[in-house]
Design an enzyme around this catalytic site. Sequence first.
Site, short mmCIF file in Angstrom:
data_model
loop_
_atom_site.label_atom_id
_atom_site.label_comp_id
_atom_site.label_asym_id
_atom_site.label_seq_id
_atom_site.Cartn_x
_atom_site.Cartn_y
_atom_site.Cartn_z
N ARG A 25 0.82 -1.22 0.00
CA ARG A 25 0.00 0.00 0.00
C ARG A 25 0.85 1.26 0.00
O ARG A 25 0.42 2.32 -0.41
CB ARG A 25 -0.89 0.03 1.25
CG ARG A 25 -1.88 -1.09 1.33
CD ARG A 25 -2.47 -1.18 2.71
NE ARG A 25 -1.43 -1.43 3.74
CZ ARG A 25 -1.66 -1.46 5.04
NH1 ARG A 25 -2.87 -1.23 5.51
NH2 ARG A 25 -0.68 -1.71 5.89
N GLN A 48 5.33 24.48 18.28
CA GLN A 48 4.97 24.93 16.92
C GLN A 48 5.44 23.88 15.92
O GLN A 48 6.48 23.26 16.11
CB GLN A 48 5.66 26.27 16.64
CG GLN A 48 5.05 26.98 15.46
CD GLN A 48 5.57 28.42 15.32
OE1 GLN A 48 6.27 28.74 14.38
NE2 GLN A 48 5.24 29.26 16.28
N ASN A 50 6.01 23.53 11.73
CA ASN A 50 6.04 24.24 10.45
C ASN A 50 6.37 23.28 9.32
O ASN A 50 6.98 22.22 9.55
CB ASN A 50 7.11 25.34 10.48
CG ASN A 50 6.78 26.45 11.44
OD1 ASN A 50 5.61 26.71 11.73
ND2 ASN A 50 7.79 27.10 11.97
N ARG A 61 18.24 27.02 2.28
CA ARG A 61 17.55 27.86 3.28
C ARG A 61 18.40 27.86 4.53
O ARG A 61 18.88 26.82 4.95
CB ARG A 61 16.16 27.31 3.60
CG ARG A 61 15.15 27.42 2.46
CD ARG A 61 13.79 26.99 2.95
NE ARG A 61 12.82 26.84 1.88
CZ ARG A 61 11.72 27.57 1.75
NH1 ARG A 61 11.42 28.51 2.62
NH2 ARG A 61 10.87 27.33 0.76
N HIS A 64 19.67 29.42 10.22
CA HIS A 64 18.91 30.25 11.15
C HIS A 64 18.95 29.73 12.59
O HIS A 64 19.06 28.53 12.81
CB HIS A 64 17.44 30.31 10.71
CG HIS A 64 17.25 30.79 9.30
ND1 HIS A 64 16.16 30.47 8.54
CD2 HIS A 64 18.02 31.60 8.52
CE1 HIS A 64 16.26 31.04 7.35
NE2 HIS A 64 17.38 31.72 7.31
N HIS A 121 20.61 26.32 11.94
CA HIS A 121 20.14 25.23 11.07
C HIS A 121 19.92 25.72 9.64
O HIS A 121 19.40 26.81 9.41
CB HIS A 121 18.81 24.66 11.61
CG HIS A 121 18.15 23.73 10.64
ND1 HIS A 121 17.02 24.09 9.92
CD2 HIS A 121 18.49 22.49 10.22
CE1 HIS A 121 16.70 23.09 9.12
NE2 HIS A 121 17.57 22.11 9.28
N TYR A 134 9.08 20.76 10.49
CA TYR A 134 9.85 21.20 11.65
C TYR A 134 8.98 21.14 12.90
O TYR A 134 7.87 21.67 12.89
CB TYR A 134 10.22 22.68 11.55
CG TYR A 134 11.02 23.12 10.37
CD1 TYR A 134 10.40 23.47 9.20
CD2 TYR A 134 12.39 23.23 10.46
CE1 TYR A 134 11.14 23.92 8.12
CE2 TYR A 134 13.13 23.67 9.39
CZ TYR A 134 12.50 24.02 8.22
OH TYR A 134 13.22 24.46 7.17
N ASP A 170 18.64 35.59 3.18
CA ASP A 170 19.73 34.65 3.45
C ASP A 170 21.00 35.02 2.68
O ASP A 170 22.11 34.78 3.16
CB ASP A 170 19.31 33.21 3.11
CG ASP A 170 18.39 32.62 4.17
OD1 ASP A 170 18.29 33.21 5.27
OD2 ASP A 170 17.78 31.57 3.91
C1 TDO Z 1 10.06 30.43 10.29
C2 TDO Z 1 8.70 31.16 10.15
C3 TDO Z 1 8.47 32.04 9.12
N1 TDO Z 1 7.30 32.68 9.04
C4 TDO Z 1 7.05 33.59 7.91
C5 TDO Z 1 8.06 34.70 7.72
C6 TDO Z 1 8.11 34.87 6.22
O1 TDO Z 1 7.07 35.72 5.80
C7 TDO Z 1 7.81 33.49 5.67
C8 TDO Z 1 9.07 32.74 5.23
O2 TDO Z 1 9.99 32.81 6.30
P1 TDO Z 1 11.53 32.58 6.06
O3 TDO Z 1 11.95 33.26 4.81
O4 TDO Z 1 12.25 32.92 7.32
O5 TDO Z 1 11.56 31.01 5.80
P2 TDO Z 1 12.81 30.05 5.80
O6 TDO Z 1 14.00 30.76 5.20
O7 TDO Z 1 12.41 28.78 5.19
O8 TDO Z 1 13.08 29.87 7.35
C9 TDO Z 1 13.31 28.58 7.86
O9 TDO Z 1 14.64 28.20 7.52
C10 TDO Z 1 15.07 26.96 8.05
C11 TDO Z 1 16.51 26.75 7.67
C12 TDO Z 1 14.79 26.81 9.50
O10 TDO Z 1 15.57 26.27 10.27
C13 TDO Z 1 13.43 27.26 9.92
O11 TDO Z 1 13.29 27.26 11.33
C14 TDO Z 1 13.12 28.62 9.38
O12 TDO Z 1 13.99 29.58 9.96
O13 TDO Z 1 7.14 32.79 6.71
C15 TDO Z 1 6.29 32.48 9.95
O14 TDO Z 1 5.20 33.10 9.87
N2 TDO Z 1 6.48 31.60 10.97
C16 TDO Z 1 7.66 30.93 11.11
O15 TDO Z 1 7.82 30.11 12.06
#
Ligand code: TDO
Length: 185
Positions: A25, A48, A50, A61, A64, A121, A134, A170
């Site tokens: 399956r 949380q 994500n 990415r 952070h 990370h 995450y 970034d």
């Molecule tokens: C991380 C995060 C972002 N956001 C929003 C902010 C922005 O408008 C959009 C995209 O965010 P970023 O560009 O920061 O996304 P991104 O660059 O993918 O950030 C992520 O990178 C990796 C490496 C990690 O380790 C994660 O914890 C997170 O920091 O989402 C949230 O609303 N909540 C969240 O928890």
Amino acid sequence: MSMRILACEIDGVYQVESSVVADSRGRFARLYCEDELAAVLMQRKIVQVNRSLTHKCGAVRGLHFQYPPHAEMKLVRCLKGRVWDVAVDLRAGSPTFLKWTACELSPENGRMMVIQEGCAHGFQVLEPDSELLYLHTAAYTPESEGAVRFDDPAVAIVWPLPVSELSERDRNHPLLDKSFQGLMI
Ligand SMILES: Cc1cn([C@H]2C[C@H](O)[C@@H](COP(=O)(O)OP(=O)(O)O[C@H]3O[C@@H](C)C(=O)[C@@H](O)[C@H]3O)O2)c(=O)[nH]c1=O
């Protein structure tokens, strides 16, 4: 079902291997288990969850982290595709300060990276349209976000592929200052 916790060369960073059961399956795997992860979580709570989708092979990415008092542990899995996941130790006084460690994550290998407070990370996409899940032990607090640039020579990460895409943010993180002594965690 069981989870195998493997310590990495950076203290507080773990690879967790979950058994993946496959049959005609499809697949079944346990993604999170409070009991089996108790030795890693040490009373922390997941507050949380994500999910991200990254289209391009070679896209990066990160890297952070959140400054105290919003420092967090992250548990990272790949739900689709394949990524190369990296943690960088930024903790003051750590014997592995500024060292990095990496491992490949995919749904097939069932592996999860656990990244402790004080480590940055990031990841690189190895297959198009890779998705990450995450689990976080602290809420997202944009004003406490910090970052290490993907090509910072003080860390010297060797990415498996040429870096094909980065967010504007970034790409423009400042390099670590020579006087940076690390995060007090
Ligand atoms: C991380 C995060 C972002 N956001 C929003 C902010 C922005 O408008 C959009 C995209 O965010 P970023 O560009 O920061 O996304 P991104 O660059 O993918 O950030 C992520 O990178 C990796 C490496 C990690 O380790 C994660 O914890 C997170 O920091 O989402 C949230 O609303 N909540 C969240 O928890």
